[in-house]
Motif scaffolding. Structure first.
Motif, PDB file in Angstrom:
ATOM      1  N   GLN A 324     -14.784  79.153  39.835  1.00  0.00           N
ATOM      2  CA  GLN A 324     -15.958  78.319  39.587  1.00  0.00           C
ATOM      3  C   GLN A 324     -16.568  78.647  38.233  1.00  0.00           C
ATOM      4  O   GLN A 324     -16.996  77.764  37.488  1.00  0.00           O
ATOM      5  CB  GLN A 324     -16.984  78.533  40.720  1.00  0.00           C
ATOM      6  N   LYS A 327     -14.524  77.055  35.542  1.00  0.00           N
ATOM      7  CA  LYS A 327     -14.804  75.636  35.439  1.00  0.00           C
ATOM      8  C   LYS A 327     -16.086  75.390  34.669  1.00  0.00           C
ATOM      9  O   LYS A 327     -16.158  74.492  33.801  1.00  0.00           O
ATOM     10  CB  LYS A 327     -14.890  75.018  36.829  1.00  0.00           C
ATOM     11  N   GLN A 345      -9.782  70.508  34.064  1.00  0.00           N
ATOM     12  CA  GLN A 345     -10.868  70.495  35.055  1.00  0.00           C
ATOM     13  C   GLN A 345     -10.327  70.172  36.456  1.00  0.00           C
ATOM     14  O   GLN A 345     -10.748  70.771  37.457  1.00  0.00           O
ATOM     15  CB  GLN A 345     -11.915  69.450  34.642  1.00  0.00           C
ATOM     16  N   GLN A 346      -9.364  69.209  36.495  1.00  0.00           N
ATOM     17  CA  GLN A 346      -8.809  68.836  37.804  1.00  0.00           C
ATOM     18  C   GLN A 346      -8.060  70.005  38.426  1.00  0.00           C
ATOM     19  O   GLN A 346      -8.180  70.268  39.624  1.00  0.00           O
ATOM     20  CB  GLN A 346      -7.894  67.616  37.638  1.00  0.00           C
ATOM     21  N   GLN A 349     -10.478  72.512  39.677  1.00  0.00           N
ATOM     22  CA  GLN A 349     -11.135  72.040  40.906  1.00  0.00           C
ATOM     23  C   GLN A 349     -10.185  72.133  42.084  1.00  0.00           C
ATOM     24  O   GLN A 349     -10.571  72.525  43.201  1.00  0.00           O
ATOM     25  CB  GLN A 349     -11.610  70.595  40.713  1.00  0.00           C
ATOM     26  N   ASP A 353     -10.719  74.176  45.404  1.00  0.00           N
ATOM     27  CA  ASP A 353     -10.585  73.575  46.743  1.00  0.00           C
ATOM     28  C   ASP A 353      -9.595  74.365  47.602  1.00  0.00           C
ATOM     29  O   ASP A 353      -9.796  74.547  48.817  1.00  0.00           O
ATOM     30  CB  ASP A 353     -10.122  72.120  46.611  1.00  0.00           C
TER      31      ASP A 353
END
Length: 728
Positions: A324, A327, A345-346, A349, A353
């Motif tokens: 996190q 990011k 970024q994807q 993420q 997740d």
């Protein structure tokens, strides 16, 4: 008439019997001839011996340099005179020349001044000056010589002038020839220029519009540059702030990179620890499934699993927190949105997740482990099933952790480090760019100021051109109209042909532009021949004067002779001697001097007629008036020498002589003899003969009819004059 003839024959007998009288009469017959012959011979060709006239030439010319070429016009003139024999040229110094001319040894002196070449060369300058030759003449020596020397000097000046003009014109026409060649070569350009003028004429409205537009654009550009100049301080400030932001971001990325490098082993360790716990839990569950579990044992297994699950959950939570943070760091770099940044970024993420999923699995395993206490009594089979499911869950969790560890090592960590390095590189390039821009800002500001000044000047020129447009347009239209007019009236090819002439031929033309094509209607061989009529007529009159000076016009009085008979008889004697004088002088002119008379017979006959006329005039004057008549004959001689036009044209004589000229016998006698020498024009001969015959007849009538009356009066006057003792 018979008695008059008797007087004549008596005179001839007396002459023949008295040798003294014969000698005197013979002398009187030949003496007038000598007068004519000597004068004619003396004036035979006086201008043919001008080479004996000493004329000094002094050359003081120092030469000159005209456009890189040395010229010595004075020396060239001296060289020319050395080959000239029109006069006796003597080349000497100024001092000696002036001394000799004052002493009368030189007739004239020509001095070529020191600046002679320089002034001739000034023809190529803006202010050409005429060259001068100083000319000194001693007119005291002789009245004719100065005229001859002056004519010679004038001829020399004219010759130098013509040569100089020819040289200059040769250069000019050489330039014209080259100009004609260049014009012929430049004809396409000339035609193109004409077309340019015509095109410019048609484009005048568009030029006017462009000038107005340029003026408006200059105003707009000036406003923009002024605005840019005003924004320059703000741009400097923005660049400085941008550099500060880049430096700050670069420092932040450097710290993030360092933090990532520090964190990477720890994340990897936490993931490996969680994976290890999952594996250990899985092994433990496998072992527990094969054992008979009681409450105590289950409680121990549950406690161990709960502890391991908590530890694994904490490890995965740390990994999630680290991801996190990455990011958030990636979002704080301030990059422009790109496909690479969006992909990074994807991936981050997805990793976050996935850690959340791992946490959910671990939490599920922990919850399942905690539910083992309710399955101990009477539910061995369910317990074992639960353990099996828990085993599968931990095994799946272990596999997913191992996959996540591999993805982190191979993808997430290298991607983040690479993107961070790229971001730092991009920031470094941006920093370099901004630094360069910042360094060029002073030059930009200077260029803006210079451009503003140039635009101001350009605006001024545009405004000036706009103001001058009406005048310029008028001139262009005028020029176009003139070109059209010239095209209509003049063929430039004809001008080129005119310019492209032979320079040498043109030079020769201007050296002698006019040739005197002399056509002599009545050619006279020389000056002596031309003066023969005058001197012959003069000798005839002189012969008459000699006769009346030595011979008496009256005879001893005989009672049988009348005054008229005496006049007629003695007149025959005078006429006979006078005719003999004329025959000798005219034949001597022809055969002794060799006069080239076109009509020699008429030359003798006209002479005889003139002799009769002159003798009647002179004899009658003396016969009637005695010594006074002699004086009158001499006065007539003097007037006729000056006023007859025998030596100078009548129109050049004073008005008095022009007035008396038509009444003088010499006028017609000289003209009559000129007709015989040069060629007869009969209407002139007729006019001359009528005057002479009429005059002679008039004097003959006066002598015949008035002698007695006049002699009576003159006799009384003569007697009275002799009483004074002064006259004979």
């Amino acid at each position: 008439m018979r008695k008059s003839w008797s007087v004549f024959t008596t005179d001839l007998k007396n002459i023949s019997k008295n040798y003294v009288a014969a000698i005197l009469i013979g002398g009187l017959i030949f003496l007038p001839s000598l007068y004519a012959w000597l004068n004619i011979y003396a004036s035979w060709d006086p201008y043919g011996r001008t080479g004996q006239l000493p004329v000094a030439v002094v050359n003081e010319d120092v030469g000159a340099n005209v456009r890189g070429e040395d010229i010595e016009a004075g020396k060239q003139l001296v060289d020319t005179l050395q080959d000239n024999h029109d006069m006796k040229w003597i080349f000497t110094s100024r001092q000696k020349a002036m001394e000799e001319i004052e002493n009368g040894n030189y007739f004239a002196v020509m001095i070529i001044p020191h600046d002679f070449s320089e002034k001739l060369g000034s023809v190529v300058s803006d202010h050409p000056q005429k060259a001068k030759i100083e000319y000194y003449v001693n007119e005291k020596i002789n009245s004719i010589a100065p005229k001859i020397t002056q004519k010679g000097a004038s001829v020399i000046v004219e010759r130098v002038s013509s040569q100089f003009i020819a040289t200059v014109n040769g250069v000019i026409f050489d330039l014209f020839n080259r100009l004609g060649i260049e014009l012929a070569q430049d004809m396409p350009d000339i035609e193109k220029f004409e077309n340019y003028v015509f095109d410019l004429e048609t484009q005048l409205p568009e030029i006017h519009r462009l000038l107005k537009s340029a003026t408006a654009d200059a105003n707009s550009a000036q406003k923009l540059i002024t605005k840019a100049e005003n924004m320059a301080p703000s741009a400097n400030k923005t660049i400085s702030e941008g550099l500060a932001t880049i430096n700050k971001t670069y420092d932040f990325l450097t710290k993030a990179e360092n933090r990532l490098n520090e964190m990477a082993p720890k994340v990897k360790s936490d993931l490996e620890k969680a994976s290890s716990i999952a594996k250990e839990t899985n092994a433990f569950l496998q072992k527990a499934a094969n054992l008979h579990l009681d409450f105590t044992e289950i409680d121990r297994v549950k406690g161990q699993m709960d502890s391991k699950m908590t530890e694994a959950i904490q490890a995965v939570e740390k990994v999630e927190a680290d991801l996190q943070w990455l990011k958030e760091v990636s979002n704080e770099k301030g990059e422009e949105p790109t496909d690479a940044a969006a992909g990074r970024q994807q991936r981050l993420q997805e990793a976050i997740d996935r850690t959340a999923g791992l946490q959910a699995l671990l939490h599920e395993a922990q919850n399942n482990a905690r539910s083992l206490n309710g399955l101990v009594e009477g539910k061995q089979d369910e317990l074992r099933q639960t353990l099996t499911d828990l085993q599968d869950l931990t095994k799946n969790t272990s596999v997913r952790l191992d996959a996540f560890i591999a993805e982190y090592e191979n993808t997430i960590e290298p991607t983040v480090l690479t993107e961070t390095a790229n971001a730092k590189k991009t920031l470094q390039s941006a920093k370099s760019m901004l630094t360069t821009i910042q360094s060029t800002m002073p030059e930009v500001e200077r260029v803006l100021k210079s451009t503003s000044k140039d635009i101001e000047e350009g605006k001024g020129l545009a405004v000036k051109a706009l103001n001058e447009y009406p005048f310029l347009a008028d001139k262009i239209r005028t020029l176009a109209d003139r070109i059209r007019k010239v095209q209509g009236e003049t063929d430039i090819n004809e001008i080129i042909d005119l310019l492209r002439n032979d320079p040498q031929a043109e030079r020769s033309f201007f050296e002698e532009p006019i040739l005197l094509n002399e056509n002599k209607l009545f050619p006279i061989e020389n000056y002596g021949t031309g003066m023969t009529p005058f001197y012959t007529v003069l000798s005839i009159w002189v012969g008459c004067l000699l006769l009346i000076s030595l011979l008496a016009t009256d005879v001893e009085r005989d009672e049988d002779l009348t005054v008229r008979q005496i006049y007629g008889g003695r007149l025959l004697t005078f006429l006979t001697i006078g005719l003999l004088q004329t025959i000798i002088v005219t034949l001597g002119d022809l055969f002794i001097l060799g006069i080239d008379a076109k009509n020699p017979v008429y030359f003798v006959l006209f002479g005889l007629l003139i002799s009769v006329a002159f003798m009647l005039i002179v004899y009658t004057l003396v016969s009637l008036f005695g010594d006074v008549g002699k004086a009158l004959a001499i006065i007539m001689l003097v007037l006729q020498i000056a006023g007859s036009g025998g030596t100078y044209p009548v129109v050049l004589l004073p008005e008095f002589f022009q007035w008396i000229n038509p009444a003088l016998p010499f006028t017609y006698a000289v003209d009559l003899m000129r007709e015989a020498v040069g060629g007869i024009v009969w209407h002139r001969v007729t006019k001359d003969m009528i005057f002479l015959i009429t005059t002679a007849a008039g004097f003959l009538i006066i002598g015949l009819f008035l002698k007695k009356i006049v002699n009576r009066k003159t006799h009384q006057m003569l007697k009275k004059s002799r009483e004074s003792g002064l006259f004979h």
